[in-house]
Design a protein around this motif. Sequence first.
Motif, mmCIF file in Angstrom:
data_model
loop_
_atom_site.group_PDB
_atom_site.id
_atom_site.type_symbol
_atom_site.label_atom_id
_atom_site.label_comp_id
_atom_site.label_asym_id
_atom_site.label_seq_id
_atom_site.Cartn_x
_atom_site.Cartn_y
_atom_site.Cartn_z
ATOM 1 N N MET A 1 -9.312 -58.513 64.282
ATOM 2 C CA MET A 1 -9.291 -57.629 65.504
ATOM 3 C C MET A 1 -9.744 -56.174 65.118
ATOM 4 O O MET A 1 -9.786 -55.922 64.071
ATOM 5 C CB MET A 1 -7.774 -57.389 66.019
ATOM 6 N N PHE A 2 -10.392 -55.618 65.959
ATOM 7 C CA PHE A 2 -10.988 -54.215 65.782
ATOM 8 C C PHE A 2 -10.254 -53.137 66.453
ATOM 9 O O PHE A 2 -9.500 -53.364 67.369
ATOM 10 C CB PHE A 2 -12.486 -54.411 66.641
ATOM 11 N N GLY A 3 -10.129 -52.141 65.637
ATOM 12 C CA GLY A 3 -9.341 -51.006 66.248
ATOM 13 C C GLY A 3 -9.462 -49.753 65.450
ATOM 14 O O GLY A 3 -10.395 -49.551 64.559
ATOM 15 N N LYS A 4 -8.628 -48.721 66.021
ATOM 16 C CA LYS A 4 -8.842 -47.387 65.350
ATOM 17 C C LYS A 4 -7.376 -47.175 64.736
ATOM 18 O O LYS A 4 -6.477 -47.636 65.149
ATOM 19 C CB LYS A 4 -9.010 -46.383 66.533
ATOM 20 N N ILE A 5 -7.346 -46.736 63.361
ATOM 21 C CA ILE A 5 -6.294 -47.020 62.501
ATOM 22 C C ILE A 5 -6.045 -45.596 62.075
ATOM 23 O O ILE A 5 -6.800 -44.898 61.836
ATOM 24 C CB ILE A 5 -6.538 -47.776 61.291
ATOM 25 N N LYS A 6 -4.717 -44.985 62.207
ATOM 26 C CA LYS A 6 -4.311 -43.829 61.553
ATOM 27 C C LYS A 6 -3.427 -44.126 60.490
ATOM 28 O O LYS A 6 -2.246 -44.946 60.870
ATOM 29 C CB LYS A 6 -3.918 -42.938 62.480
ATOM 30 N N ARG A 7 -3.329 -43.500 59.318
ATOM 31 C CA ARG A 7 -2.386 -43.405 58.384
ATOM 32 C C ARG A 7 -1.301 -42.442 58.566
ATOM 33 O O ARG A 7 -1.799 -41.334 58.873
ATOM 34 C CB ARG A 7 -3.114 -43.279 56.974
ATOM 35 N N LEU A 8 -0.093 -42.912 58.594
ATOM 36 C CA LEU A 8 1.093 -41.943 59.186
ATOM 37 C C LEU A 8 1.721 -41.467 57.959
ATOM 38 O O LEU A 8 2.607 -40.467 58.189
ATOM 39 C CB LEU A 8 1.941 -42.689 60.027
ATOM 40 N N ARG A 9 1.404 -41.720 56.865
ATOM 41 C CA ARG A 9 2.020 -41.019 55.451
ATOM 42 C C ARG A 9 0.880 -40.471 54.467
ATOM 43 O O ARG A 9 -0.112 -41.201 54.626
ATOM 44 C CB ARG A 9 3.059 -42.212 54.979
ATOM 45 N N GLN A 10 1.328 -39.685 53.602
ATOM 46 C CA GLN A 10 0.387 -39.416 52.472
ATOM 47 C C GLN A 10 1.488 -39.218 51.341
ATOM 48 O O GLN A 10 2.211 -38.565 51.185
ATOM 49 C CB GLN A 10 -0.027 -38.033 52.723
ATOM 50 N N GLN A 11 1.162 -40.256 50.201
ATOM 51 C CA GLN A 11 1.933 -40.315 48.942
ATOM 52 C C GLN A 11 3.358 -40.802 49.525
ATOM 53 O O GLN A 11 4.187 -40.007 49.010
ATOM 54 C CB GLN A 11 1.663 -39.289 48.176
ATOM 55 N N GLY A 12 3.646 -41.469 50.676
ATOM 56 C CA GLY A 12 5.160 -41.805 51.110
ATOM 57 C C GLY A 12 5.730 -40.914 51.960
ATOM 58 O O GLY A 12 6.479 -41.141 52.595
ATOM 59 N N ARG B 1 6.129 -38.885 55.373
ATOM 60 C CA ARG B 1 5.690 -38.995 56.572
ATOM 61 C C ARG B 1 4.988 -37.659 57.192
ATOM 62 O O ARG B 1 5.595 -36.609 56.907
ATOM 63 C CB ARG B 1 6.992 -39.446 57.702
ATOM 64 N N LEU B 2 3.773 -37.828 57.811
ATOM 65 C CA LEU B 2 3.176 -36.863 58.294
ATOM 66 C C LEU B 2 3.847 -36.277 59.641
ATOM 67 O O LEU B 2 4.350 -37.039 60.350
ATOM 68 C CB LEU B 2 1.919 -37.116 58.649
ATOM 69 N N SER B 3 3.629 -35.043 59.804
ATOM 70 C CA SER B 3 4.201 -34.484 61.017
ATOM 71 C C SER B 3 3.231 -34.812 62.460
ATOM 72 O O SER B 3 2.226 -35.446 62.159
ATOM 73 C CB SER B 3 4.115 -32.894 61.073
ATOM 74 N N ASP B 4 4.090 -34.812 63.374
ATOM 75 C CA ASP B 4 3.235 -35.202 64.567
ATOM 76 C C ASP B 4 1.700 -34.531 64.775
ATOM 77 O O ASP B 4 0.694 -35.134 65.252
ATOM 78 C CB ASP B 4 3.858 -35.105 65.856
ATOM 79 N N ARG B 5 1.805 -33.188 64.516
ATOM 80 C CA ARG B 5 0.458 -32.424 64.536
ATOM 81 C C ARG B 5 -0.573 -32.852 63.633
ATOM 82 O O ARG B 5 -1.642 -32.910 63.874
ATOM 83 C CB ARG B 5 1.059 -30.980 64.282
ATOM 84 N N GLU B 6 -0.025 -33.259 62.276
ATOM 85 C CA GLU B 6 -0.887 -33.601 61.356
ATOM 86 C C GLU B 6 -1.546 -34.944 61.836
ATOM 87 O O GLU B 6 -2.703 -35.385 61.702
ATOM 88 C CB GLU B 6 -0.289 -33.829 60.125
ATOM 89 N N ILE B 7 -0.862 -35.873 62.372
ATOM 90 C CA ILE B 7 -1.076 -37.245 62.848
ATOM 91 C C ILE B 7 -2.079 -37.069 63.960
ATOM 92 O O ILE B 7 -3.248 -37.636 64.143
ATOM 93 C CB ILE B 7 -0.120 -37.986 63.026
ATOM 94 N N GLY B 8 -1.892 -36.035 64.819
ATOM 95 C CA GLY B 8 -2.683 -35.827 66.055
ATOM 96 C C GLY B 8 -4.010 -35.445 65.641
ATOM 97 O O GLY B 8 -5.094 -35.582 66.133
ATOM 98 N N ALA B 9 -4.230 -34.366 64.557
ATOM 99 C CA ALA B 9 -5.482 -33.944 64.265
ATOM 100 C C ALA B 9 -6.265 -34.970 63.147
ATOM 101 O O ALA B 9 -7.423 -34.585 63.024
ATOM 102 C CB ALA B 9 -4.849 -32.570 63.471
ATOM 103 N N ALA B 10 -5.398 -35.816 62.650
ATOM 104 C CA ALA B 10 -6.141 -36.644 61.782
ATOM 105 C C ALA B 10 -7.308 -37.613 62.461
ATOM 106 O O ALA B 10 -7.198 -37.975 63.364
ATOM 107 C CB ALA B 10 -5.278 -37.684 61.072
#
Length: 97
Positions: A1-12, A14-23
């Motif tokens: 399946m094709f999609g848009k993927i965002k990683r939600l963690r960095q070295q385990g 959890r990123l903040s909602d702001r960091e995830i939104g800006a990624a």
Amino acid sequence: MFGKIKRLRQQGRRLSDREIGAAQATEGEVRVYGLGNSIVASVSDRNAQVGAPLLPDLYEVRLITMNGAGMLLKGEERPQGDTGPAYVQEWSVRVSD
């Protein structure tokens, strides 16, 4: 399946909602398959016949939740060549055409 993927963690961690939104989302072909006793998820360029993955593979992957065209996958991200520690990673996947 094709999609848009965002990683939600960095070295385990959890990123903040702001960091995830800006990624920046990674666009690619998401594949989930069995490898020995493990389930693996990978992302690659949908137009490439063979090539490097766009994101590190997720091992021991599980589908956590699914809502409409979105899903959350959680697994273990391992460094290239299994050198160094593995980290928990989550992918937010938005499926598209």
